[in-house]
Design an enzyme around this catalytic site. Structure first.
Site, mmCIF file in Angstrom:
data_model
loop_
_atom_site.group_PDB
_atom_site.id
_atom_site.type_symbol
_atom_site.label_atom_id
_atom_site.label_comp_id
_atom_site.label_asym_id
_atom_site.label_seq_id
_atom_site.Cartn_x
_atom_site.Cartn_y
_atom_site.Cartn_z
ATOM 1 N N TYR A 95 0.798 -1.222 0.000
ATOM 2 C CA TYR A 95 0.000 0.000 0.000
ATOM 3 C C TYR A 95 0.839 1.285 0.000
ATOM 4 O O TYR A 95 0.473 2.246 -0.683
ATOM 5 C CB TYR A 95 -0.994 -0.010 1.164
ATOM 6 C CG TYR A 95 -2.232 -0.804 0.840
ATOM 7 C CD1 TYR A 95 -3.297 -0.229 0.178
ATOM 8 C CD2 TYR A 95 -2.324 -2.156 1.184
ATOM 9 C CE1 TYR A 95 -4.433 -0.957 -0.136
ATOM 10 C CE2 TYR A 95 -3.456 -2.894 0.874
ATOM 11 C CZ TYR A 95 -4.509 -2.291 0.204
ATOM 12 O OH TYR A 95 -5.623 -3.026 -0.115
ATOM 13 N N GLU A 137 -9.205 -6.899 4.206
ATOM 14 C CA GLU A 137 -8.499 -8.007 3.557
ATOM 15 C C GLU A 137 -7.935 -8.981 4.579
ATOM 16 O O GLU A 137 -7.982 -10.204 4.383
ATOM 17 C CB GLU A 137 -7.399 -7.450 2.647
ATOM 18 C CG GLU A 137 -7.971 -6.778 1.394
ATOM 19 C CD GLU A 137 -7.053 -5.752 0.777
ATOM 20 O OE1 GLU A 137 -5.840 -5.769 1.090
ATOM 21 O OE2 GLU A 137 -7.540 -4.907 0.005
ATOM 22 N N TYR A 190 -14.439 -16.747 -8.003
ATOM 23 C CA TYR A 190 -13.284 -17.004 -8.850
ATOM 24 C C TYR A 190 -12.085 -17.292 -7.959
ATOM 25 O O TYR A 190 -12.164 -17.182 -6.719
ATOM 26 C CB TYR A 190 -13.011 -15.820 -9.779
ATOM 27 C CG TYR A 190 -12.924 -14.479 -9.081
ATOM 28 C CD1 TYR A 190 -11.750 -14.054 -8.459
ATOM 29 C CD2 TYR A 190 -14.020 -13.614 -9.052
ATOM 30 C CE1 TYR A 190 -11.673 -12.822 -7.826
ATOM 31 C CE2 TYR A 190 -13.961 -12.382 -8.421
ATOM 32 C CZ TYR A 190 -12.781 -11.991 -7.811
ATOM 33 O OH TYR A 190 -12.716 -10.771 -7.182
ATOM 34 N N GLY A 382 -12.330 -8.816 -15.180
ATOM 35 C CA GLY A 382 -11.266 -7.825 -15.253
ATOM 36 C C GLY A 382 -11.446 -6.810 -14.140
ATOM 37 O O GLY A 382 -12.155 -7.056 -13.166
#
Length: 390
Positions: A95, A137, A190, A382
């Site tokens: 980051y 996250e 995914y 994408g």
């Protein structure tokens, strides 16, 4: 936490930054890749060339600026960004790199208009955003690692089997080299993939095209003529070869309830729909599945859907649409009239995946037919960005 003066400066300068945000994003990526070449492997070059990545960054920053005073909503909107980051294994130490290069790009674009005070305010805003993303996250990484068969970081898998599904789509069954269990994923998600091409690491994410079985994952990849990674999968990789996987991610998941489900896919957009269809049918829900392909040769998973329809005759209506040929229920393209014909009564949940133009057209048609935005769900293959339609 931003100071009162920094809050005031952000509010006063946000319109100017928003006006220049696309140009800032265009400067940002080349600058970051020049300063830190190692991060370039995390990004798809085709998305850079098309401008999709730049638009996704600009959209995420604008969304946060507009919603940061509503933390719950901001976390919800950032959810898609978090999922993409998880599929790439983004870490906290990356980051500061983004922050440094983003502020440098803002400085280059705005010039003398970016005073030290304004720069400090926007730097503080970025740190606030980065801190929130890191927190979200970390929660995802930790939760997945605690699941049976879960892991943290990269895990080595081998290709256990392949299957040609159509003229351009091939499935790859992936099983862990360590022989251990594999954590379940949610239908519609995914998975992140890392492999090495000519000694260079590259990252991609592909939809999981089969339901969880505890032993491995299946991904199904379209061979793109100019796709470096898809061509490598099709032309080089074979049974026994190895690659690294990151945790499954993605928020195109089935909403709980008993309302009918409408699935609409174009081309390889079919891959997340297969497990969504199975899950909805297992929940005893009515499912209408419309799939569009160029022709019979390019129509993947036809046998799989036919078998599913046989098993659920009273609940699954599968409809095929081909642009050419004579082996489909309809010849042409999915449009408003076709959707109106097959939409079930009531308030169905509608999921659609395919090329950007296809999704925009489907989204607009569903909106025109009175399907509320909260019931229209899509996944863009994408960088995430909003559709053009309402």
């Amino acid at each position: 936490m931003l100071t009162h003066e920094q809050e005031r400066l952000i509010e006063a300068t946000a319109p100017v930054v928003a006006e220049h945000l696309d140009a800032i994003a265009q400067r940002f990526y080349p600058l970051m890749f020049a300063r830190y070449p190692g991060v370039a492997s995390l990004f798809n070059a085709a998305h850079q060339q098309s401008g999709a990545q730049q638009r996704a960054l600009a959209g995420a920053v604008l969304a946060y600026v507009q919603l940061r005073q509503d933390p719950a909503r901001a976390r919800s909107v950032l959810g898609t960004v978090v999922e993409k980051h998880v599929s790439l294994g983004i870490q906290p130490d990356q980051y500061p790199i983004v922050g440094e290069c983003l502020m440098a790009a803002i400085g280059e674009e705005l010039g003398d208009a970016l005073t030290p005070e304004i720069a400090d305010a926007w730097g503080a805003l970025y740190e606030e955003l980065a801190g929130l993303l890191i927190e979200l996250e970390e929660r995802r990484y930790h939760a997945f690692a605690q699941q049976p068969g879960g892991w943290r970081g990269l895990r080595r898998f081998r290709i256990a089997a392949t299957r040609q599904e159509s003229a351009v789509i091939r499935s790859f069954v992936l099983e862990p080299e360590d022989g251990g269990a594999v954590a379940e994923h949610q239908p519609g998600q995914y998975i992140g993939v890392r492999l090495s091409i000519e000694g260079e690491p590259v990252y991609r994410h592909y939809s999981l095209s089969a339901t969880a079985n505890g032993r491995g994952y299946r991904i199904s990849i379209k061979r793109e003529p100019d796709g470096r990674v898809s061509r490598y999968f099709h032309d080089v990789l074979t049974v026994g070869d190895s690659l690294d996987l990151l945790p499954p991610a993605g928020d195109l998941t089935l909403h709980p309830g008993d309302e009918p489900v409408v699935l609409v896919s174009g081309g390889v957009g079919q891959t997340p729909m297969l497990s969504l269809a199975r899950q909805a049918l297992e929940q005893q829900r009515q499912v209408v599945y419309l799939h569009a392909a160029l022709d019979a040769e390019h129509h993947a998973f036809r046998d799989e859907i036919t078998l599913l329809q046989t098993e659920h005759t009273n609940r699954l209506k599968a409809v095929t649409i081909h642009e050419q040929g004579e082996e489909a229920d309809h010849i042409g393209r999915i449009d408003r009239a076709l959707l109106e014909h097959y939409l079930p009564t009531g308030k169905p949940r509608c999921y659609f995946v395919g090329p950007q133009g296809f999704m925009s057209a489907v989204n607009q048609a569903l909106a025109d037919l009175g399907i509320d935005e909260s019931r229209r769900h899509f996944e863009h293959f994408g960088p995430s960005r909003p559709l053009d339609a309402a």
